[in-house]
Write an enzyme that holds these catalytic residues in place. Structure first.
Site, PDB file in Angstrom:
ATOM      1  N   SER A  29       0.855  -1.303  -0.007  1.00  0.00           N
ATOM      2  CA  SER A  29       0.141   0.122   0.167  1.00  0.00           C
ATOM      3  C   SER A  29       0.851   1.195   0.239  1.00  0.00           C
ATOM      4  O   SER A  29       0.404   2.408  -0.008  1.00  0.00           O
ATOM      5  CB  SER A  29      -0.940   0.010   1.223  1.00  0.00           C
ATOM      6  OG  SER A  29      -0.320  -0.241   2.392  1.00  0.00           O
ATOM      7  N   ASN A 116      -1.950  -2.472  13.282  1.00  0.00           N
ATOM      8  CA  ASN A 116      -3.326  -2.162  13.358  1.00  0.00           C
ATOM      9  C   ASN A 116      -3.863  -1.097  14.060  1.00  0.00           C
ATOM     10  O   ASN A 116      -4.736  -0.188  13.500  1.00  0.00           O
ATOM     11  CB  ASN A 116      -4.163  -3.448  13.893  1.00  0.00           C
ATOM     12  CG  ASN A 116      -3.707  -4.566  12.926  1.00  0.00           C
ATOM     13  OD1 ASN A 116      -3.356  -4.717  11.761  1.00  0.00           O
ATOM     14  ND2 ASN A 116      -4.257  -5.910  13.535  1.00  0.00           N
ATOM     15  N   THR A 161     -40.072  27.546  -9.395  1.00  0.00           N
ATOM     16  CA  THR A 161     -40.288  26.522  -8.807  1.00  0.00           C
ATOM     17  C   THR A 161     -40.654  25.631 -10.154  1.00  0.00           C
ATOM     18  O   THR A 161     -41.111  26.423 -11.122  1.00  0.00           O
ATOM     19  CB  THR A 161     -41.536  26.299  -7.762  1.00  0.00           C
ATOM     20  OG1 THR A 161     -42.862  26.776  -8.582  1.00  0.00           O
ATOM     21  CG2 THR A 161     -41.363  27.137  -6.608  1.00  0.00           C
ATOM     22  N   HIS A 162     -40.143  24.370 -10.262  1.00  0.00           N
ATOM     23  CA  HIS A 162     -40.346  23.516 -11.421  1.00  0.00           C
ATOM     24  C   HIS A 162     -39.596  24.408 -12.730  1.00  0.00           C
ATOM     25  O   HIS A 162     -39.799  24.058 -13.694  1.00  0.00           O
ATOM     26  CB  HIS A 162     -41.811  23.344 -11.828  1.00  0.00           C
ATOM     27  CG  HIS A 162     -42.753  22.993 -10.766  1.00  0.00           C
ATOM     28  ND1 HIS A 162     -43.121  21.594 -10.586  1.00  0.00           N
ATOM     29  CD2 HIS A 162     -43.390  23.622  -9.887  1.00  0.00           C
ATOM     30  CE1 HIS A 162     -43.686  21.717  -9.406  1.00  0.00           C
ATOM     31  NE2 HIS A 162     -43.982  22.769  -9.007  1.00  0.00           N
ATOM     32  N   SER A 283     -13.992  27.469 -26.716  1.00  0.00           N
ATOM     33  CA  SER A 283     -13.987  26.060 -27.502  1.00  0.00           C
ATOM     34  C   SER A 283     -12.728  26.359 -28.523  1.00  0.00           C
ATOM     35  O   SER A 283     -12.544  27.310 -28.904  1.00  0.00           O
ATOM     36  CB  SER A 283     -15.406  26.163 -27.870  1.00  0.00           C
ATOM     37  OG  SER A 283     -15.340  25.433 -29.113  1.00  0.00           O
ATOM     38  N   LYS A 289     -17.625  30.863 -27.969  1.00  0.00           N
ATOM     39  CA  LYS A 289     -17.986  30.007 -26.474  1.00  0.00           C
ATOM     40  C   LYS A 289     -17.439  30.572 -25.565  1.00  0.00           C
ATOM     41  O   LYS A 289     -16.104  30.741 -25.636  1.00  0.00           O
ATOM     42  CB  LYS A 289     -17.793  28.600 -26.779  1.00  0.00           C
ATOM     43  CG  LYS A 289     -18.835  27.816 -27.705  1.00  0.00           C
ATOM     44  CD  LYS A 289     -20.075  27.671 -27.226  1.00  0.00           C
ATOM     45  CE  LYS A 289     -20.206  26.526 -26.134  1.00  0.00           C
ATOM     46  NZ  LYS A 289     -20.153  25.400 -26.620  1.00  0.00           N
ATOM     47  N   ASN A 291     -17.149  28.662 -21.669  1.00  0.00           N
ATOM     48  CA  ASN A 291     -17.882  27.742 -21.147  1.00  0.00           C
ATOM     49  C   ASN A 291     -17.851  27.554 -19.608  1.00  0.00           C
ATOM     50  O   ASN A 291     -16.583  27.928 -19.030  1.00  0.00           O
ATOM     51  CB  ASN A 291     -17.295  26.111 -21.805  1.00  0.00           C
ATOM     52  CG  ASN A 291     -17.640  25.994 -23.089  1.00  0.00           C
ATOM     53  OD1 ASN A 291     -18.509  26.453 -23.748  1.00  0.00           O
ATOM     54  ND2 ASN A 291     -16.800  25.451 -23.736  1.00  0.00           N
ATOM     55  N   GLU A 296     -19.219  23.134 -13.991  1.00  0.00           N
ATOM     56  CA  GLU A 296     -19.469  21.839 -14.596  1.00  0.00           C
ATOM     57  C   GLU A 296     -18.654  20.727 -14.279  1.00  0.00           C
ATOM     58  O   GLU A 296     -19.320  19.784 -13.982  1.00  0.00           O
ATOM     59  CB  GLU A 296     -19.218  21.807 -16.184  1.00  0.00           C
ATOM     60  CG  GLU A 296     -20.362  22.601 -16.698  1.00  0.00           C
ATOM     61  CD  GLU A 296     -19.887  22.809 -18.402  1.00  0.00           C
ATOM     62  OE1 GLU A 296     -20.869  22.543 -19.281  1.00  0.00           O
ATOM     63  OE2 GLU A 296     -18.896  23.238 -18.826  1.00  0.00           O
ATOM     64  N   TYR A 323      -9.310  -6.122  12.873  1.00  0.00           N
ATOM     65  CA  TYR A 323      -8.913  -5.865  11.836  1.00  0.00           C
ATOM     66  C   TYR A 323      -8.869  -6.803  10.702  1.00  0.00           C
ATOM     67  O   TYR A 323      -8.443  -7.971  10.900  1.00  0.00           O
ATOM     68  CB  TYR A 323      -7.478  -5.310  11.872  1.00  0.00           C
ATOM     69  CG  TYR A 323      -6.820  -4.876  10.627  1.00  0.00           C
ATOM     70  CD1 TYR A 323      -6.935  -3.528  10.276  1.00  0.00           C
ATOM     71  CD2 TYR A 323      -6.100  -5.801   9.924  1.00  0.00           C
ATOM     72  CE1 TYR A 323      -6.178  -3.186   8.913  1.00  0.00           C
ATOM     73  CE2 TYR A 323      -5.465  -5.500   8.682  1.00  0.00           C
ATOM     74  CZ  TYR A 323      -5.492  -4.221   8.245  1.00  0.00           C
ATOM     75  OH  TYR A 323      -5.077  -3.587   6.929  1.00  0.00           O
ATOM     76  N   GLN A 328      -7.330  -1.893   4.408  1.00  0.00           N
ATOM     77  CA  GLN A 328      -6.312  -0.953   3.397  1.00  0.00           C
ATOM     78  C   GLN A 328      -7.033  -0.425   2.293  1.00  0.00           C
ATOM     79  O   GLN A 328      -6.338   0.764   2.075  1.00  0.00           O
ATOM     80  CB  GLN A 328      -5.186  -2.304   2.904  1.00  0.00           C
ATOM     81  CG  GLN A 328      -4.040  -1.417   2.365  1.00  0.00           C
ATOM     82  CD  GLN A 328      -2.929  -2.448   2.271  1.00  0.00           C
ATOM     83  OE1 GLN A 328      -2.258  -2.723   3.325  1.00  0.00           O
ATOM     84  NE2 GLN A 328      -2.757  -2.835   0.893  1.00  0.00           N
ATOM     85  N   LYS A 331      -8.035   3.824   2.179  1.00  0.00           N
ATOM     86  CA  LYS A 331      -7.489   5.055   1.864  1.00  0.00           C
ATOM     87  C   LYS A 331      -7.581   5.723   0.585  1.00  0.00           C
ATOM     88  O   LYS A 331      -7.986   7.068   0.844  1.00  0.00           O
ATOM     89  CB  LYS A 331      -5.809   4.748   2.226  1.00  0.00           C
ATOM     90  CG  LYS A 331      -5.662   4.385   3.710  1.00  0.00           C
ATOM     91  CD  LYS A 331      -4.275   3.770   3.742  1.00  0.00           C
ATOM     92  CE  LYS A 331      -4.279   3.089   5.103  1.00  0.00           C
ATOM     93  NZ  LYS A 331      -5.287   2.055   5.182  1.00  0.00           N
TER      94      LYS A 331
HETATM   95  N1  ARG Z   1      -1.352  -1.330   5.404  1.00  0.00           N
HETATM   96  C1  ARG Z   1      -2.355  -1.719   6.540  1.00  0.00           C
HETATM   97  C2  ARG Z   1      -3.511  -0.802   6.337  1.00  0.00           C
HETATM   98  O1  ARG Z   1      -3.401  -0.114   5.499  1.00  0.00           O
HETATM   99  C3  ARG Z   1      -1.473  -1.572   7.686  1.00  0.00           C
HETATM  100  C4  ARG Z   1      -2.201  -2.452   8.710  1.00  0.00           C
HETATM  101  C5  ARG Z   1      -1.719  -3.718   8.180  1.00  0.00           C
HETATM  102  N2  ARG Z   1      -1.855  -4.849   9.492  1.00  0.00           N
HETATM  103  C6  ARG Z   1      -1.848  -6.023   9.063  1.00  0.00           C
HETATM  104  N3  ARG Z   1      -1.710  -6.847  10.161  1.00  0.00           N
HETATM  105  N4  ARG Z   1      -1.482  -6.245   7.970  1.00  0.00           N
HETATM  106  O2  ARG Z   1      -4.571  -1.368   6.707  1.00  0.00           O
END
Ligand code: ARG
Length: 466
Positions: A29, A116, A161-162, A283, A289, A291, A296, A323, A328, A331
């Protein structure tokens, strides 16, 4: 990497073969969680201080760890840190680097802790800061709206309205509607921050730790309100990330409505506002144009945040305690939500005070849309006609207006009296747009005086919120 079993991994001891090369990349990760590095280091420094205070580490070990982590923080900032996918995630990258720099004391940092509780703590710290930054932009946008509302408290536009012209309102009143939506969004974010600001550290892997740790001390060092009550819950739930994403989804839903109006209003057909050139693009083929790209894009970006909300809910759904590696996956959607909300608010905060209302166009649109029809009905009611009958009378007057291309105020007194003999000369006062908005003179109404009062109450609220 080679001399230890398990490829030199921090957890390599019990393994007899190398992790599969693809699995290494698949489970890593670090490419995205390195964004947590600053908070990871801050958390580790507090953890080391706590370990020394409780006698689990010596003061010399603590000092070596703290100095080492600070130096690593510098390396990361300078872009000189040797990130390695081999080391899986941000936590193990930093810990391995610490040991490389300071030797055996580095290996003691992880005492009484697990990745964890470490990662759960990092994300909460990250989110806390992210919410503060987002609130900063949200407040700036709100101040921009107040500026517009105050300046345009007397500016008449058709209210819809509408998407059909309904009754006249003021542009300032419309700005204050957006302000109120954002005020509730701010409240949701503040609320979410409060629940997120609880410290998982000390939960260790899931059950707590056998070391005599002092979680209150660590919590205090890190600015958490308190340590989390239950270790299993602390390492496993990501409801705070879901809550943040839910609040963000609502916020972006609001911004998408806001965007939609700006897009419609800046069209040639409406022409209610002019967006400054610096927020628009041209454009490549059609020279005429201009825009409204910023609104948007914001309208479009709401979709990804709604998606992240469903993604995170689905990620968490049915996970057994405590956990699981599934987490993971929290994120990337969280980071993307933070960036999206932050950037959309920033663009709007820059753009909103610079919106140029075209008063003449709004006035003309209010005038041509029979927007004072309700006022005429109310007038007849005041003269004693039941509202339903008044509605019918005015409907017929509107039809004459439509057929002859005139607004109600342009019908002659004789024509109006044909519909009801209760009508007299004074009717023209209620048929004016100014009279119509001035009559809505109560808290929450569109009368210019009420809009100004709403602006000053809102200013006070913002000041109190800090
Ligand atoms: N990279 C892991 C996460 O984002 C960290 C925790 C990992 N813990 C484990 N026991 N593998 O969740």
């Amino acid at each position: 990497m080679s001399e230890e079993s398990g490829g030199g991994k921090i957890w390599g001891g019990r393994f007899t073969e190398e992790t599969d090369a693809f699995v290494k990349a698949f489970t890593a990760s670090v490419e995205f969680d390195r964004r947590l590095a600053r908070h990871d280091i801050e958390g580790s420094i507090a953890h080391a201080r706590m370990l020394a205070r409780t006698g689990i580490l010596s003061e010399a070990e603590r000092d070596a760890i703290v100095d080492g982590l600070e130096a690593i923080g510098g390396e990361i900032e300078q872009g000189e840190f040797p990130w390695s996918v081999e080391l899986e995630d941000v936590h193990m990258n930093i810990e391995a680097r610490l040991t490389a720099r300071i030797g055996d004391a580095g290996k003691k940092l992880h005492t009484g802790r697990s990745r964890n509780d470490q990662v759960a703590t990092d994300i909460r710290m990250f989110l806390r800061d992210a919410i503060d930054a987002i609130l900063g932009e949200l407040r700036r946008l709100q101040r921009g709206l107040l500026e517009q509302a105050e300046r345009e408290a007397d500016t008449i536009m058709p209210g819809f309205t509408h998407l059909q012209v309904a009754q006249p309102v003021t542009f300032g009143h419309h700005m204050m509607a957006w302000f109120e939506m954002l005020e509730r969004d701010a409240g949701r974010l503040i609320d979410c921050r409060r629940r997120a600001n609880v410290m998982p550290l000390g939960a260790a892997a899931l059950a707590g730790t056998s070391y005599p740790i002092d979680r209150h001390y660590t919590a205090e060092l890190l600015g958490f309100d308190r340590p989390a009550e239950n270790s299993l819950d602390a390492v496993s739930d990501r409801d705070f990330a879901i809550e943040f994403t839910a609040a963000s989804a609502i916020l972006l839903m609001h911004l998408s409505r806001f965007s939609e109006e700006l897009i419609v209003w800046s069209s040639a057909q409406f022409g209610f506002i002019e967006l400054p050139d610096r927020f628009c693009t041209g454009s490549s083929i059609m020279p005429q144009k201009k825009n409204p790209d910023v609104p948007e894009l914001v309208r479009g970006k709401s979709g990804r945040v709604f998606g992240h909300l469903i993604g995170l809910l689905t990620l968490m759904k049915a996970q057994p305690l405590a956990y699981n590696k599934d987490n993971q996956e929290d994120k990337e959607p969280l980071f993307d939500t933070v960036d999206t909300v932050h950037h959309c608010l920033r663009a709007f905060a820059d753009m909103v005070p610079a919106i140029l209302p075209r008063r003449d166009r709004m006035l003309a649109a209010a005038r041509s849309g029979f927007s004072t029809a309700t006022d005429l009905a109310d007038y007849l009611v005041r003269k004693g006609l039941p509202f339903r009958d008044a509605h019918e009378v005015v409907g017929r007057a509107v039809r004459l207006g439509v057929e002859t291309g005139r607004d109600l105020a342009e019908l002659t007194l004789d024509e109006l009296r044909d519909f009801s003999p209760l009508i007299d000369e004074e009717v023209y006062q209620v048929l004016t747009l100014e009279g119509s908005v001035a009559a809505r003179d109560h808290v929450g109404g569109t009368a210019p005086g009420q809009v100004r009062a709403a602006v000053s109450r809102a200013r006070r609220r913002l000041e109190e919120a800090g």
